[in-house]
Scaffold this active site. Structure first.
Site, PDB file in Angstrom:
ATOM      1  N   ASP A   8      -4.049 -13.005   3.524  1.00  8.78           N
ATOM      2  CA  ASP A   8      -5.262 -12.586   4.214  1.00  8.78           C
ATOM      3  C   ASP A   8      -6.539 -12.834   3.412  1.00  8.78           C
ATOM      4  O   ASP A   8      -7.632 -12.478   3.866  1.00  8.78           O
ATOM      5  CB  ASP A   8      -5.178 -11.111   4.660  1.00  8.78           C
ATOM      6  CG  ASP A   8      -4.568 -10.198   3.615  1.00  8.78           C
ATOM      7  OD1 ASP A   8      -4.351 -10.666   2.473  1.00  8.78           O
ATOM      8  OD2 ASP A   8      -4.302  -9.029   3.919  1.00  8.78           O
ATOM      9  N   HIS A  36      -6.150  -7.520  -0.205  1.00  9.66           N
ATOM     10  CA  HIS A  36      -6.281  -6.087  -0.493  1.00  9.66           C
ATOM     11  C   HIS A  36      -5.568  -5.750  -1.803  1.00  9.66           C
ATOM     12  O   HIS A  36      -4.518  -6.322  -2.106  1.00  9.66           O
ATOM     13  CB  HIS A  36      -5.662  -5.258   0.638  1.00  9.66           C
ATOM     14  CG  HIS A  36      -6.249  -5.539   1.994  1.00  9.66           C
ATOM     15  ND1 HIS A  36      -5.664  -6.408   2.897  1.00  9.66           N
ATOM     16  CD2 HIS A  36      -7.369  -5.065   2.578  1.00  9.66           C
ATOM     17  CE1 HIS A  36      -6.405  -6.450   4.005  1.00  9.66           C
ATOM     18  NE2 HIS A  36      -7.451  -5.650   3.830  1.00  9.66           N
ATOM     19  N   HIS A  72       0.820  -1.228   0.000  1.00  7.72           N
ATOM     20  CA  HIS A  72       0.000   0.000   0.000  1.00  7.72           C
ATOM     21  C   HIS A  72       0.853   1.278   0.000  1.00  7.72           C
ATOM     22  O   HIS A  72       0.310   2.374  -0.187  1.00  7.72           O
ATOM     23  CB  HIS A  72      -0.924   0.044   1.217  1.00  7.72           C
ATOM     24  CG  HIS A  72      -1.939  -1.050   1.259  1.00  7.72           C
ATOM     25  ND1 HIS A  72      -2.808  -1.304   0.217  1.00  7.72           N
ATOM     26  CD2 HIS A  72      -2.220  -1.993   2.215  1.00  7.72           C
ATOM     27  CE1 HIS A  72      -3.585  -2.338   0.538  1.00  7.72           C
ATOM     28  NE2 HIS A  72      -3.245  -2.772   1.730  1.00  7.72           N
ATOM     29  N   ASP A  80      -2.635 -10.903  -2.208  1.00  7.54           N
ATOM     30  CA  ASP A  80      -3.164 -10.386  -0.940  1.00  7.54           C
ATOM     31  C   ASP A  80      -4.656 -10.046  -1.133  1.00  7.54           C
ATOM     32  O   ASP A  80      -5.076  -9.706  -2.236  1.00  7.54           O
ATOM     33  CB  ASP A  80      -2.371  -9.124  -0.565  1.00  7.54           C
ATOM     34  CG  ASP A  80      -2.657  -8.621   0.842  1.00  7.54           C
ATOM     35  OD1 ASP A  80      -1.842  -8.902   1.739  1.00  7.54           O
ATOM     36  OD2 ASP A  80      -3.692  -7.941   1.034  1.00  7.54           O
TER      37      ASP A  80
HETATM   38 ZN   LIG Z   1      -3.817  -7.386   2.925  1.00  3.70          ZN
END
Ligand SMILES: [Zn+2]
Length: 308
Positions: free
Chosen positions: A245, A164, A125, A162
């Site tokens: 995740d 995200h 991120h 991931d």
């Molecule tokens: Zn993540």
């Protein structure tokens, strides 16, 4: 040929506030799992610190200096609601990025065939000039830039599974058609990027999946879109943003992957590397917040790297 495991105990000393999901126990659970007999053949290496120059290939130099200057001698300094630094963070963030640099060196020099960087905090991120989502420096992007600057590698691919979307990596790669970013992620979800129906260049492949999606949907996204795009791109080096995740036991995501899905995806990506990249793969840890699922998933991932 062999698989390297690159880590450093300093990565245990980056301490978010109590109750934060991105906690030192995540890395400890993985390192404990990788002590099992079956992982004895791993080539173990301590992560060096990344240099400010290496970090500044993808981040603004002022931002790098600002982060390092912000690290307190006691207490916690926040960059946003969920991203902070503690006294141990300097060593942790420099070695997390340095692990990927070292892994790229080992793989490019032919010392090992592939490598897994067991590091925290995660990186995908982190934007060129901003920390967010637990991430300070974008470890995988630092590795990609290092490979190109030092080894003259042309096309580098990052595949990010991931839960995200890796908005930071995508932002860093977006305007350079020799840098491929491919992501499967839950959508709608944090950080809100990687949405369906957006117009993207061919080297940016976002494959949003709904909450509740599991192995079949994930594997279809890989088989129908990710792998064809990757094979068309013909990477010289394959990097993996290995966040775990999207596992069915994870408390942050609502996807339903299992260890077997991570092993399968790893195997597929090693297949792409065998075809185009002289089997060179460097993987680095991103998310994963259920300690048991994280340890089992990382174990399955590393086992697949060792078998490639
Ligand atoms: Zn993540």
């Amino acid at each position: 040929m062999t698989t390297a495991l690159i880590t450093h105990t300093a990565c245990l000393r980056h301490e978010p506030p109590p109750g934060h999901p991105e906690r030192p126990g995540r890395l400890q659970s993985i390192l404990t799992a990788l002590e099992a007999q079956e992982f004895r053949p791993l080539v173990r290496r301590e992560a060096p610190e990344a240099s400010v120059d290496a970090l500044s290939r993808v981040h603004d130099r002022e931002y790098v200096e600002e982060v390092l200057a912000a690290i307190p001698s006691r207490g916690i300094v926040h960059f946003d609601a969920d991203t902070s630094v503690s006294p141990g963070s300097r060593d942790a963030i420099l070695r997390a990025a340095g692990a990927v640099v070292e892994a790229v060196d080992m793989v490019m020099k032919g010392e090992v065939q592939n490598a897994f960087c067991a590091v925290r905090p995660p990186g995908h991120h982190a934007l060129p000039d901003r920390a967010m989502g637990f991430c300070l420096f974008n470890n995988v992007a630092v590795g990609a830039a290092h490979a190109r600057a030092v080894y003259g590698i042309n096309r580098v691919a990052v595949i990010d599974f991931d839960v995200h979307h890796g908005n930071g990596t995508e932002a860093m790669f977006f305007s350079d058609p020799a840098l491929f970013y491919g992501s499967t992620h839950q959508w709608p979800f944090y950080p809100g990027t990687g949405r369906p129906g957006e117009r993207r260049p061919d080297h940016i492949v976002d494959l949003p999946l709904p909450a509740g999606a599991g192995g079949p949907e994930f594997r279809s996204a890989f088989t129908d879109a990710m792998l064809p795009a990757l094979n068309a791109f013909r990477p010289d080096l394959v990097l993996i943003s290995a966040g775990f995740d999207a596992h069915q036991d994870d408390p942050l995501g609502q996807m339903r992957l299992t260890e077997a899905d991570y092993a399968w995806a790893t195997d597929m990506l090693c297949g792409v590397a065998a075809r185009h990249s002289a089997r060179r793969v460097v993987s680095t840890l991103e998310g994963g917040y259920d300690l048991d699922a994280l340890a089992r998933s990382a174990g399955a991932h590393v086992k697949a790297l060792m078998a490639a």
